[in-house]
Write a protein that holds these residues in place. Structure first.
Motif, PDB file in Angstrom:
ATOM      1  N   ARG A  53      47.445  55.891  49.602  1.00  0.00           N
ATOM      2  CA  ARG A  53      46.735  54.552  50.175  1.00  0.00           C
ATOM      3  C   ARG A  53      47.330  53.375  49.720  1.00  0.00           C
ATOM      4  N   ALA A  54      47.288  52.247  50.360  1.00  0.00           N
ATOM      5  CA  ALA A  54      48.008  50.945  50.376  1.00  0.00           C
ATOM      6  C   ALA A  54      47.774  50.240  48.777  1.00  0.00           C
ATOM      7  N   HIS A  55      46.566  50.488  48.349  1.00  0.00           N
ATOM      8  CA  HIS A  55      46.395  49.595  47.013  1.00  0.00           C
ATOM      9  C   HIS A  55      46.896  50.140  45.917  1.00  0.00           C
ATOM     10  N   TYR A  56      47.577  51.463  46.139  1.00  0.00           N
ATOM     11  CA  TYR A  56      48.133  52.221  44.991  1.00  0.00           C
ATOM     12  C   TYR A  56      49.851  51.771  44.986  1.00  0.00           C
ATOM     13  N   LEU A  57      50.274  51.295  46.054  1.00  0.00           N
ATOM     14  CA  LEU A  57      51.656  50.975  45.910  1.00  0.00           C
ATOM     15  C   LEU A  57      52.108  49.780  45.562  1.00  0.00           C
ATOM     16  N   PRO A  58      51.606  48.575  45.548  1.00  0.00           N
ATOM     17  CA  PRO A  58      52.063  47.319  44.825  1.00  0.00           C
ATOM     18  C   PRO A  58      52.370  47.737  43.110  1.00  0.00           C
ATOM     19  N   THR A  68      47.722  56.867  38.494  1.00  0.00           N
ATOM     20  CA  THR A  68      46.483  56.269  39.366  1.00  0.00           C
ATOM     21  C   THR A  68      45.147  56.133  38.644  1.00  0.00           C
ATOM     22  N   ASP A  69      44.952  56.910  37.637  1.00  0.00           N
ATOM     23  CA  ASP A  69      43.512  56.566  36.913  1.00  0.00           C
ATOM     24  C   ASP A  69      43.395  55.262  36.353  1.00  0.00           C
ATOM     25  N   LEU A  70      44.540  54.548  36.056  1.00  0.00           N
ATOM     26  CA  LEU A  70      44.571  53.210  35.550  1.00  0.00           C
ATOM     27  C   LEU A  70      43.806  52.298  36.343  1.00  0.00           C
ATOM     28  N   LEU A  71      44.230  52.532  37.722  1.00  0.00           N
ATOM     29  CA  LEU A  71      43.657  51.549  38.846  1.00  0.00           C
ATOM     30  C   LEU A  71      42.503  51.872  39.054  1.00  0.00           C
ATOM     31  N   HIS A  72      42.010  53.240  38.884  1.00  0.00           N
ATOM     32  CA  HIS A  72      40.710  53.522  39.043  1.00  0.00           C
ATOM     33  C   HIS A  72      39.664  52.993  38.221  1.00  0.00           C
ATOM     34  N   ARG A  77      35.347  50.919  36.478  1.00  0.00           N
ATOM     35  CA  ARG A  77      34.840  51.149  35.015  1.00  0.00           C
ATOM     36  C   ARG A  77      34.700  49.634  34.338  1.00  0.00           C
ATOM     37  N   ALA A  78      33.517  49.496  33.589  1.00  0.00           N
ATOM     38  CA  ALA A  78      33.624  48.424  32.794  1.00  0.00           C
ATOM     39  C   ALA A  78      34.584  48.485  31.574  1.00  0.00           C
ATOM     40  N   VAL A 178      25.462  41.928  47.029  1.00  0.00           N
ATOM     41  CA  VAL A 178      26.013  43.149  46.467  1.00  0.00           C
ATOM     42  C   VAL A 178      27.345  43.312  46.326  1.00  0.00           C
ATOM     43  N   SER A 179      27.901  44.090  45.509  1.00  0.00           N
ATOM     44  CA  SER A 179      29.262  44.345  45.403  1.00  0.00           C
ATOM     45  C   SER A 179      29.590  45.695  45.481  1.00  0.00           C
ATOM     46  N   SER A 180      30.862  46.162  45.299  1.00  0.00           N
ATOM     47  CA  SER A 180      31.327  47.628  45.210  1.00  0.00           C
ATOM     48  C   SER A 180      31.634  48.068  43.648  1.00  0.00           C
ATOM     49  N   ALA A 181      30.826  49.324  43.250  1.00  0.00           N
ATOM     50  CA  ALA A 181      31.108  49.722  41.917  1.00  0.00           C
ATOM     51  C   ALA A 181      32.541  50.278  41.817  1.00  0.00           C
ATOM     52  N   ARG A 182      32.949  51.122  43.178  1.00  0.00           N
ATOM     53  CA  ARG A 182      33.875  51.910  43.128  1.00  0.00           C
ATOM     54  C   ARG A 182      34.020  52.442  44.617  1.00  0.00           C
ATOM     55  N   ARG A 183      34.873  53.047  44.880  1.00  0.00           N
ATOM     56  CA  ARG A 183      35.247  54.045  46.082  1.00  0.00           C
ATOM     57  C   ARG A 183      34.907  55.375  45.552  1.00  0.00           C
TER      58      ARG A 183
END
Length: 404
Positions: A53-58, A68-72, A77-78, A178-183
């Motif tokens: 997925r695109a957001h992991y690649l930059p 990739t858990d660093l990005l998750h 996560r707060a 509202v916002s998004s907590a995560r995908r």
């Protein structure tokens, strides 16, 4: 007198501003993710998962292989480094830009029909959905529809076919209620209230005026791009023309931007006061089609003499290079492009097509082979298989046959 830059100087300035002159860390940590997030401002999201997925690649392109858990964790996560919103497109955005995004939340610029109709035709549902998120968030649209006994989806039109509940959620998301907590694992947003998603220090920041917001965003875009035309500065955060022009003028007056001309560019450009002028760039990486270095295609062509179009929506017989094609950056040039697919079941990175750019150096196949092996390792794929399509394939295949 207006300063003048050569095309090569402009290209190296752009690469330096985008983070391609920094050494990649041996071990990528949260602080490296934060540094890239602050530099770029956002990572564009795209649902296509044929490769990654695109957001992991930059992050990969600038830092190398990373967990990739660093990005998750940074986005889900707060204390969060990123929040999801409409920046260039749907994106994970630097949390410090939350206040500046209120200009879009207030104006509704970019809001499309379903969301606008939802608030006009059924305002009671908007409030009902917001209250349900407050009670039950984080929650997906599908879960919320089930709880509210949602209306039957309208399947009469091609596309998203969103239910009224989903449209209400998207309206609330757009206006910042509202916002998004995560995908989740199915790539669905889990909606929640902003005060349960964003850091308290960010929520406590004053809400800027539209003028202040545009100054912040245009300045950020200018720093991230290094040197850019007004059109490029506007496109970075998809801003309106008039306030962007006013912000550019104000930043020039304040000495943040310097007007310059660039060899071969028809439009005037602006150099950020903090932009470095690298004498050389020694990058070697693959770029997402949605990377900020290349997502503005006219700029990409001017900087790199590289005409780039994404062909996902082009029927297969009419595609020139392939479905999901990544540019290959070597040094300060884009020297090749490859159509890639992750065969996760077979444990292979498939190179469906590989094409050299005019004047590509002799070492292109060797360097690209090493980069493909590195990417395959990051994706957890055991081998790279080069298909025979493209003028680079015959030279590339033996370079990918075994690790170097």
């Amino acid at each position: 007198m207006t300063a003048r830059l050569t095309a090569l100087q402009a290209r190296r300035i752009a690469l330096g501003a985008q983070g391609f002159t920094r050494a990649q860390p041996e071990v990528v940590r949260r602080e490296h993710v934060a540094r890239v997030a602050r530099r770029l401002g956002f990572f564009q999201i795209d649902s296509v998962n044929v490769l990654q997925r695109a957001h992991y690649l930059p992050l990969y392109s600038r830092l190398g292989p990373y967990d990739t858990d660093l990005l998750h964790r940074a986005a889900g996560r707060a204390p969060r480094l990123l929040f999801e919103y409409w920046a260039h497109e749907a994106a994970l955005v630097d949390v410090d830009l939350w206040p500046a995004m209120h200009h879009k939340m207030r104006s509704g610029r970019g809001m499309w029909g379903g969301m606008a109709r939802a608030v006009q035709e059924n305002p009671e549902l908007i409030d009902q959905v917001e209250a349900a998120v407050a009670r039950s968030g984080p929650i997906t649209a599908r879960e919320l529809e089930a709880r509210l006994g949602a209306q039957e989806r309208d399947r009469t039109h091609w596309g998203w076919n969103w239910s009224q509940t989903k449209q209400a959620l998207e309206y609330l998301f757009f206006v910042g209620r509202v916002s998004s907590a995560r995908r989740n694992a199915a790539f669905e947003r889990e909606y929640d209230l902003p005060e349960r998603v964003l850091p308290a220090r960010v929520l406590a920041l004053p809400e800027p005026s539209d003028e202040e917001a545009h100054l912040t965003l245009v300045s950020h875009a200018a720093r991230a791009l290094g040197v850019a035309t007004a059109q490029c500065l506007r496109d970075y955060f998809r801003l309106a023309p008039a306030p962007t022009t006013a912000a550019v003028s104000a930043l020039v007056a304040d000495g943040v931007l310097e007007p310059v001309t660039i060899e071969g560019w028809k439009r005037p450009a602006y150099l950020h006061a903090e932009a470095a002028r690298p004498r050389r760039v020694e990058a070697r990486t693959l770029l997402s089609p949605f990377d900020p270095l290349v997502f503005e295609r006219t700029r990409t062509e001017r900087l790199f003499d590289f005409r780039y179009r994404i062909e996902i929506y082009v029927p297969q017989p009419q595609r020139v290079h392939g479905y999901y094609v990544l540019p290959f950056l070597l040094g300060d040039r884009i020297v090749a492009r490859v159509d890639l697919k992750a065969d996760r079941e077979g444990g292979r990175l498939l190179v469906l097509g590989s094409f050299a750019e005019p004047g590509a150096p002799a070492e292109t196949a060797r360097e690209l082979g090493q980069e493909l092996l590195r990417m395959a390792g990051w994706l957890g794929l055991g081998e790279v298989e080069v298909r025979p399509r493209g003028d680079l394939a015959a030279m590339l295949a033996p370079e990918c046959a075994a690790p170097h």
